[in-house]
Design a protein around this motif. Structure first.
Motif, PDB file in Angstrom:
ATOM      1  N   SER A  68     105.258  21.145 -64.890  1.00 47.71           N
ATOM      2  CA  SER A  68     105.439  20.421 -66.155  1.00 47.71           C
ATOM      3  C   SER A  68     106.051  21.341 -67.219  1.00 47.71           C
ATOM      4  N   TYR A  69     105.669  22.622 -67.211  1.00 45.35           N
ATOM      5  CA  TYR A  69     106.280  23.583 -68.133  1.00 45.35           C
ATOM      6  C   TYR A  69     107.753  23.802 -67.789  1.00 45.35           C
ATOM      7  N   ALA A  70     108.049  23.894 -66.498  1.00 43.22           N
ATOM      8  CA  ALA A  70     109.442  24.081 -66.066  1.00 43.22           C
ATOM      9  C   ALA A  70     110.288  22.881 -66.487  1.00 43.22           C
ATOM     10  N   ASP A  71     109.765  21.671 -66.290  1.00 46.67           N
ATOM     11  CA  ASP A  71     110.493  20.459 -66.682  1.00 46.67           C
ATOM     12  C   ASP A  71     110.750  20.432 -68.192  1.00 46.67           C
ATOM     13  N   SER A  72     109.746  20.815 -68.969  1.00 39.59           N
ATOM     14  CA  SER A  72     109.901  20.834 -70.428  1.00 39.59           C
ATOM     15  C   SER A  72     110.937  21.868 -70.863  1.00 39.59           C
ATOM     16  N   LEU A  73     110.884  23.053 -70.276  1.00 42.40           N
ATOM     17  CA  LEU A  73     111.853  24.100 -70.615  1.00 42.40           C
ATOM     18  C   LEU A  73     113.268  23.664 -70.245  1.00 42.40           C
ATOM     19  N   TYR A  74     113.406  22.983 -69.125  1.00 40.97           N
ATOM     20  CA  TYR A  74     114.705  22.472 -68.675  1.00 40.97           C
ATOM     21  C   TYR A  74     115.268  21.464 -69.689  1.00 40.97           C
ATOM     22  N   LYS A  75     114.409  20.556 -70.155  1.00 39.07           N
ATOM     23  CA  LYS A  75     114.852  19.527 -71.115  1.00 39.07           C
ATOM     24  C   LYS A  75     115.272  20.146 -72.441  1.00 39.07           C
ATOM     25  N   VAL A  76     114.531  21.134 -72.911  1.00 39.87           N
ATOM     26  CA  VAL A  76     114.806  21.727 -74.215  1.00 39.87           C
ATOM     27  C   VAL A  76     115.953  22.738 -74.169  1.00 39.87           C
ATOM     28  N   SER A  77     116.005  23.557 -73.109  1.00 44.37           N
ATOM     29  CA  SER A  77     117.013  24.620 -73.037  1.00 44.37           C
ATOM     30  C   SER A  77     118.328  24.146 -72.421  1.00 44.37           C
ATOM     31  N   GLY A  78     118.247  23.106 -71.601  1.00 44.27           N
ATOM     32  CA  GLY A  78     119.443  22.632 -70.917  1.00 44.27           C
ATOM     33  C   GLY A  78     119.818  23.466 -69.702  1.00 44.27           C
ATOM     34  N   MET A  79     118.948  24.381 -69.297  1.00 41.56           N
ATOM     35  CA  MET A  79     119.217  25.240 -68.146  1.00 41.56           C
ATOM     36  C   MET A  79     118.133  25.052 -67.088  1.00 41.56           C
ATOM     37  N   GLN A  80     118.530  25.225 -65.823  1.00 41.15           N
ATOM     38  CA  GLN A  80     117.571  25.135 -64.735  1.00 41.15           C
ATOM     39  C   GLN A  80     116.497  26.201 -64.935  1.00 41.15           C
ATOM     40  N   CYS A  81     115.257  25.838 -64.637  1.00 40.72           N
ATOM     41  CA  CYS A  81     114.125  26.756 -64.786  1.00 40.72           C
ATOM     42  C   CYS A  81     113.446  26.944 -63.441  1.00 40.72           C
ATOM     43  N   VAL A  82     113.065  28.184 -63.154  1.00 40.95           N
ATOM     44  CA  VAL A  82     112.311  28.507 -61.946  1.00 40.95           C
ATOM     45  C   VAL A  82     111.105  29.338 -62.371  1.00 40.95           C
ATOM     46  N   ILE A  83     109.936  28.977 -61.847  1.00 41.54           N
ATOM     47  CA  ILE A  83     108.721  29.744 -62.124  1.00 41.54           C
ATOM     48  C   ILE A  83     108.233  30.325 -60.799  1.00 41.54           C
ATOM     49  N   PHE A  84     107.966  31.629 -60.821  1.00 39.59           N
ATOM     50  CA  PHE A  84     107.523  32.367 -59.641  1.00 39.59           C
ATOM     51  C   PHE A  84     106.082  32.813 -59.822  1.00 39.59           C
ATOM     52  N   ASP A  85     105.334  32.916 -58.712  1.00 40.47           N
ATOM     53  CA  ASP A  85     104.098  33.684 -58.769  1.00 40.47           C
ATOM     54  C   ASP A  85     104.520  35.111 -58.449  1.00 40.47           C
ATOM     55  N   SER A  86     103.688  35.927 -57.886  1.00 36.55           N
ATOM     56  CA  SER A  86     104.067  37.322 -57.678  1.00 36.55           C
ATOM     57  C   SER A  86     105.189  37.514 -56.662  1.00 36.55           C
ATOM     58  N   ASP A  87     105.407  36.533 -55.783  1.00 41.38           N
ATOM     59  CA  ASP A  87     106.455  36.754 -54.775  1.00 41.38           C
ATOM     60  C   ASP A  87     107.188  35.520 -54.254  1.00 41.38           C
ATOM     61  N   LYS A  88     106.937  34.330 -54.819  1.00 38.49           N
ATOM     62  CA  LYS A  88     107.665  33.149 -54.343  1.00 38.49           C
ATOM     63  C   LYS A  88     107.794  32.097 -55.447  1.00 38.49           C
ATOM     64  N   VAL A  89     108.689  31.140 -55.234  1.00 37.03           N
ATOM     65  CA  VAL A  89     108.925  30.056 -56.182  1.00 37.03           C
ATOM     66  C   VAL A  89     107.776  29.060 -56.100  1.00 37.03           C
ATOM     67  N   ILE A  90     107.182  28.729 -57.268  1.00 35.36           N
ATOM     68  CA  ILE A  90     106.106  27.732 -57.282  1.00 35.36           C
ATOM     69  C   ILE A  90     106.493  26.479 -58.065  1.00 35.36           C
ATOM     70  N   ALA A  91     107.533  26.585 -58.904  1.00 35.86           N
ATOM     71  CA  ALA A  91     108.011  25.428 -59.662  1.00 35.86           C
ATOM     72  C   ALA A  91     109.500  25.604 -59.918  1.00 35.86           C
ATOM     73  N   CYS A  92     110.223  24.481 -59.896  1.00 34.20           N
ATOM     74  CA  CYS A  92     111.673  24.564 -60.059  1.00 34.20           C
ATOM     75  C   CYS A  92     112.196  23.239 -60.588  1.00 34.20           C
ATOM     76  N   THR A  93     113.275  23.281 -61.345  1.00 32.41           N
ATOM     77  CA  THR A  93     113.921  22.077 -61.834  1.00 32.41           C
ATOM     78  C   THR A  93     115.317  21.985 -61.226  1.00 32.41           C
ATOM     79  N   GLY A  94     115.924  20.832 -61.377  1.00 30.85           N
ATOM     80  CA  GLY A  94     117.293  20.661 -60.902  1.00 30.85           C
ATOM     81  C   GLY A  94     117.366  20.138 -59.485  1.00 30.85           C
ATOM     82  N   SER A  95     118.570  20.081 -58.962  1.00 33.69           N
ATOM     83  CA  SER A  95     118.819  19.472 -57.659  1.00 33.69           C
ATOM     84  C   SER A  95     118.261  20.277 -56.490  1.00 33.69           C
ATOM     85  N   ALA A  96     118.073  21.564 -56.657  1.00 31.73           N
ATOM     86  CA  ALA A  96     117.592  22.419 -55.565  1.00 31.73           C
ATOM     87  C   ALA A  96     116.073  22.482 -55.481  1.00 31.73           C
TER      88      ALA A  96
END
Length: 179
Positions: free
Chosen positions: A61-89
């Motif tokens: 939900s934070y990634a989606d909000s950042l994507y809407k406000v910034s206009g850029m794809q957002c990716v959130i990682f834990d210590s070593d892998k992707v846990i949240a992502c926006t966009g087509s990928a």
């Protein structure tokens, strides 16, 4: 589960040494927390523990909000892998291993902002279409637990507003973890 052929004995304090090759392969470092599970056939299973992975829906939900406000794809990682992502990928990216540069940002606890178009692009994870334009570590209770990154094209740089949004998002996630 696959066999490694490695056998270790338990010492008098109940400790087991995990071989260096396995720690390197699994990206485990000294001080990393491990979860311990038991299986029905007497197995003992160690799994890297990630407080961020438990909050993947919240992080999304934070990634989606950042994507809407910034206009850029957002990716959130834990210590070593992707846990949240926006966009087509999004479907392909979740669970992908983080690039070494993401781990460096987390271990050094410093933000990264691409300042010049001539800088070498940094891929956030294998087979990514974009590159990291900015990244901020998530520091909760003194521990580096994750990274928030904005992804763009090879010639993109962040505006001051986008930098502030990125740092704010990482701070809000850290504050949520400390509650």
């Amino acid at each position: 589960m696959r066999a490694t052929g490695v056998v270790r004995r338990i010492d008098d304090l109940g400790r087991i040494v995990i071989p260096k090759e396995i720690r390197r392969t699994m990206r485990m470092r000294e001080g990393d927390p491990l979860e311990i599970f038991t299986g029905p056939n007497g197995e003992i299973i160690f799994k890297k523990y990630s407080i961020m992975a438990e909050l993947s829906e919240f992080s999304q939900s934070y990634a989606d909000s950042l994507y809407k406000v910034s206009g850029m794809q957002c990716v959130i990682f834990d210590s070593d892998k992707v846990i949240a992502c926006t966009g087509s990928a999004k479907k392909d990216a979740i669970g992908m291993p983080a690039a070494r540069e993401i781990e460096d940002i987390l271990s050094q606890r410093t933000s990264y902002f691409r300042q010049y178009q001539s800088e070498k692009p940094i891929s956030p994870y294998p087979h990514s279409d974009g590159c990291i334009i900015g990244a901020a570590p998530i520091i909760a209770s003194g521990d580096g637990v994750g990274v928030v990154a904005l992804i763009g094209g090879e010639n993109d740089v962040l505006t001051d507003g986008q930098k502030k949004l990125l740092v704010l998002t990482s701070t809000l996630l850290a504050n949520h973890l400390e509650i």
